[in-house]
Design a protein around this motif. Sequence first.
Motif, mmCIF file in Angstrom:
data_model
loop_
_atom_site.group_PDB
_atom_site.id
_atom_site.type_symbol
_atom_site.label_atom_id
_atom_site.label_comp_id
_atom_site.label_asym_id
_atom_site.label_seq_id
_atom_site.Cartn_x
_atom_site.Cartn_y
_atom_site.Cartn_z
ATOM 1 N N ASP A 95 -13.561 -0.359 -27.902
ATOM 2 C CA ASP A 95 -14.674 -1.303 -28.051
ATOM 3 C C ASP A 95 -15.915 -0.604 -28.584
ATOM 4 O O ASP A 95 -16.173 0.576 -28.304
ATOM 5 C CB ASP A 95 -14.990 -1.964 -26.715
ATOM 6 C CG ASP A 95 -13.843 -2.840 -26.222
ATOM 7 O OD1 ASP A 95 -13.141 -3.412 -27.067
ATOM 8 O OD2 ASP A 95 -13.663 -2.921 -24.985
ATOM 9 N N ASN A 96 -16.685 -1.375 -29.337
ATOM 10 C CA ASN A 96 -17.953 -0.897 -29.879
ATOM 11 C C ASN A 96 -19.068 -1.198 -28.879
ATOM 12 O O ASN A 96 -19.315 -2.363 -28.543
ATOM 13 C CB ASN A 96 -18.242 -1.583 -31.207
ATOM 14 C CG ASN A 96 -19.475 -1.029 -31.903
ATOM 15 O OD1 ASN A 96 -20.088 -0.066 -31.437
ATOM 16 N ND2 ASN A 96 -19.853 -1.634 -33.024
ATOM 17 N N PRO A 97 -19.775 -0.194 -28.367
ATOM 18 C CA PRO A 97 -20.831 -0.462 -27.370
ATOM 19 C C PRO A 97 -22.009 -1.242 -27.950
ATOM 20 O O PRO A 97 -22.745 -1.886 -27.198
ATOM 21 C CB PRO A 97 -21.255 0.933 -26.912
ATOM 22 C CG PRO A 97 -20.841 1.858 -28.011
ATOM 23 C CD PRO A 97 -19.614 1.249 -28.618
ATOM 24 N N GLU A 98 -22.217 -1.223 -29.264
ATOM 25 C CA GLU A 98 -23.329 -1.948 -29.878
ATOM 26 C C GLU A 98 -22.985 -3.397 -30.175
ATOM 27 O O GLU A 98 -23.852 -4.153 -30.614
ATOM 28 C CB GLU A 98 -23.736 -1.251 -31.180
ATOM 29 C CG GLU A 98 -24.293 0.154 -30.964
ATOM 30 C CD GLU A 98 -24.762 0.788 -32.261
ATOM 31 O OE1 GLU A 98 -24.646 0.102 -33.307
ATOM 32 O OE2 GLU A 98 -25.225 1.939 -32.234
ATOM 33 N N HIS A 115 -21.435 -6.178 -41.248
ATOM 34 C CA HIS A 115 -20.611 -4.988 -41.126
ATOM 35 C C HIS A 115 -20.491 -4.495 -39.690
ATOM 36 O O HIS A 115 -19.814 -3.494 -39.453
ATOM 37 C CB HIS A 115 -21.197 -3.858 -41.988
ATOM 38 C CG HIS A 115 -21.254 -4.199 -43.442
ATOM 39 N ND1 HIS A 115 -20.147 -4.417 -44.213
ATOM 40 C CD2 HIS A 115 -22.321 -4.400 -44.278
ATOM 41 C CE1 HIS A 115 -20.490 -4.711 -45.451
ATOM 42 N NE2 HIS A 115 -21.812 -4.706 -45.515
ATOM 43 N N CYS A 116 -21.134 -5.174 -38.768
ATOM 44 C CA CYS A 116 -21.017 -4.788 -37.371
ATOM 45 C C CYS A 116 -19.658 -5.257 -36.850
ATOM 46 O O CYS A 116 -19.295 -6.426 -36.991
ATOM 47 C CB CYS A 116 -22.141 -5.399 -36.542
ATOM 48 S SG CYS A 116 -22.170 -4.825 -34.829
ATOM 49 N N SER A 117 -18.901 -4.350 -36.253
ATOM 50 C CA SER A 117 -17.537 -4.643 -35.832
ATOM 51 C C SER A 117 -17.402 -4.537 -34.322
ATOM 52 O O SER A 117 -18.210 -3.903 -33.645
ATOM 53 C CB SER A 117 -16.558 -3.686 -36.513
ATOM 54 O OG SER A 117 -15.238 -3.890 -36.056
ATOM 55 N N MET A 118 -16.358 -5.168 -33.808
ATOM 56 C CA MET A 118 -16.104 -5.132 -32.371
ATOM 57 C C MET A 118 -15.506 -3.801 -31.930
ATOM 58 O O MET A 118 -15.604 -3.441 -30.766
ATOM 59 C CB MET A 118 -15.145 -6.274 -31.974
ATOM 60 C CG MET A 118 -15.701 -7.657 -32.183
ATOM 61 S SD MET A 118 -14.534 -8.921 -31.609
ATOM 62 C CE MET A 118 -13.235 -8.750 -32.841
ATOM 63 N N PHE A 119 -14.872 -3.092 -32.865
ATOM 64 C CA PHE A 119 -14.137 -1.881 -32.501
ATOM 65 C C PHE A 119 -14.604 -0.710 -33.358
ATOM 66 O O PHE A 119 -15.097 -0.896 -34.477
ATOM 67 C CB PHE A 119 -12.633 -2.092 -32.677
ATOM 68 C CG PHE A 119 -12.130 -3.345 -32.050
ATOM 69 C CD1 PHE A 119 -12.039 -3.464 -30.672
ATOM 70 C CD2 PHE A 119 -11.757 -4.425 -32.831
ATOM 71 C CE1 PHE A 119 -11.582 -4.623 -30.087
ATOM 72 C CE2 PHE A 119 -11.291 -5.599 -32.265
ATOM 73 C CZ PHE A 119 -11.207 -5.697 -30.883
ATOM 74 N N ILE A 120 -14.440 0.491 -32.807
ATOM 75 C CA ILE A 120 -14.839 1.710 -33.497
ATOM 76 C C ILE A 120 -13.733 2.751 -33.350
ATOM 77 O O ILE A 120 -12.780 2.578 -32.570
ATOM 78 C CB ILE A 120 -16.169 2.274 -32.938
ATOM 79 C CG1 ILE A 120 -16.016 2.611 -31.441
ATOM 80 C CG2 ILE A 120 -17.319 1.317 -33.174
ATOM 81 C CD1 ILE A 120 -17.208 3.341 -30.856
ATOM 82 N N CYS A 121 -13.885 3.835 -34.080
ATOM 83 C CA CYS A 121 -12.976 4.968 -33.960
ATOM 84 C C CYS A 121 -13.392 5.801 -32.741
ATOM 85 O O CYS A 121 -14.562 6.184 -32.626
ATOM 86 C CB CYS A 121 -13.013 5.820 -35.224
ATOM 87 S SG CYS A 121 -12.054 7.340 -35.124
ATOM 88 N N PRO A 122 -12.480 6.115 -31.827
ATOM 89 C CA PRO A 122 -12.876 6.861 -30.627
ATOM 90 C C PRO A 122 -13.210 8.324 -30.886
ATOM 91 O O PRO A 122 -13.821 8.972 -30.031
ATOM 92 C CB PRO A 122 -11.638 6.747 -29.723
ATOM 93 C CG PRO A 122 -10.505 6.549 -30.663
ATOM 94 C CD PRO A 122 -11.049 5.762 -31.817
ATOM 95 N N MET A 128 -14.941 -0.278 -37.376
ATOM 96 C CA MET A 128 -13.756 -0.805 -38.067
ATOM 97 C C MET A 128 -14.141 -2.124 -38.752
ATOM 98 O O MET A 128 -13.771 -3.217 -38.319
ATOM 99 C CB MET A 128 -12.623 -1.027 -37.061
ATOM 100 C CG MET A 128 -11.241 -1.134 -37.697
ATOM 101 S SD MET A 128 -9.906 -1.223 -36.485
ATOM 102 C CE MET A 128 -10.090 -2.896 -35.916
ATOM 103 N N ASN A 129 -14.889 -1.995 -39.851
ATOM 104 C CA ASN A 129 -15.382 -3.173 -40.561
ATOM 105 C C ASN A 129 -14.839 -3.295 -41.983
ATOM 106 O O ASN A 129 -15.221 -4.200 -42.711
ATOM 107 C CB ASN A 129 -16.911 -3.148 -40.619
ATOM 108 C CG ASN A 129 -17.436 -1.818 -41.144
ATOM 109 O OD1 ASN A 129 -16.707 -1.018 -41.738
ATOM 110 N ND2 ASN A 129 -18.725 -1.567 -40.904
ATOM 111 N N GLY A 130 -13.963 -2.413 -42.417
ATOM 112 C CA GLY A 130 -13.392 -2.476 -43.759
ATOM 113 C C GLY A 130 -13.983 -1.477 -44.729
ATOM 114 O O GLY A 130 -13.382 -1.218 -45.776
ATOM 115 N N LYS A 131 -15.142 -0.932 -44.418
ATOM 116 C CA LYS A 131 -15.746 0.068 -45.301
ATOM 117 C C LYS A 131 -15.019 1.406 -45.207
ATOM 118 O O LYS A 131 -14.989 2.169 -46.174
ATOM 119 C CB LYS A 131 -17.219 0.255 -44.947
ATOM 120 C CG LYS A 131 -18.111 -0.859 -45.438
ATOM 121 C CD LYS A 131 -19.578 -0.490 -45.237
ATOM 122 C CE LYS A 131 -20.488 -1.513 -45.891
ATOM 123 N NZ LYS A 131 -21.915 -1.120 -45.761
#
Length: 297
Positions: A95-98, A115-122, A128-131
């Motif tokens: 999960d993305n804390p932001e 571009h703000c996503s629900m998930f991130i790389c740990p 994880m927004n496609g960029k």
Amino acid sequence: MGCDGGTIPKRHELVKGPKKVEKVDKNAELAAKWKHCALSQEKLRRPIVSCDMGRLYNKAAVLEYLLDKSAERPNTEVVVHIRGMKDVKELNLTDNPEWEGEGRNTKGDRYEDMHCSMFICPVVGLEMNGKHRFCYLQTCGCVFSDRALKEVKTDICHKCGDSFKEEDVVVLNGTKEEMEKLKERMDEKRAKAKTKKSKKTKVAETASKPSDLKEGPTQPSSDGKSLTENDAESSQTGGPSGSSIAPKGATASATKRSIQKMEEKSEVFKSLFTTHSSAKRTKDQTSNWVTHTPYHF
């Protein structure tokens, strides 16, 4: 030549040129791929699964499709290669804390970042927004950015510690070239699985068949019946002890001995059987035949 207000129209207002080709907004396209289910086009919600092609689905949508494939649904060509739940893998996302949720801009007075996503790389912390290019492991389902896998080269998962190979890495929402490579890998994997299943079935069939008796080739007898080598040898030698062959009229009962005639057995042992003299009764001692019905008890 003017209008009622005295205005003069220009040439581009009178002469219509060719229509401009509508261009798809890249931000909207990326948001549709990375935030919506590829089958139902609904927003991604846990649990989220992915196939061997790297597409993202809601697990509930895939289950509904597998339970009733006859129902008319849009984008069914995206899940044609999915035959069962074994063809998809549930993703272990971070999960993305932001991320503040979907209702953070209900009043419309805040800037909405596409571009703000629900998930991130740990490992690296990229969204994880496609960029950025993201991958997942087929062994454990953990999701990482491609940068994390390249910078920290290891054969062990960064999140759960399971070992993996390069063949287990699947790119999420890749390009057309990457999708073609993933499809070729999927076809090879399924072909190998079919060969393994065929080998297992053959081994099971051979194990289930009764074991053939170890007998030699048959030989014709004088009566026209076939005899095996073992039978032929026993008939010629008269059995293992070398005794003579029994006549045809002899029966199997002639070879049997009565227990009462065995001298080595005791009288107590002989009295256990009905052939003993103590077990025999006279006509006066025997009773009539009585049949018992369920109502008797």
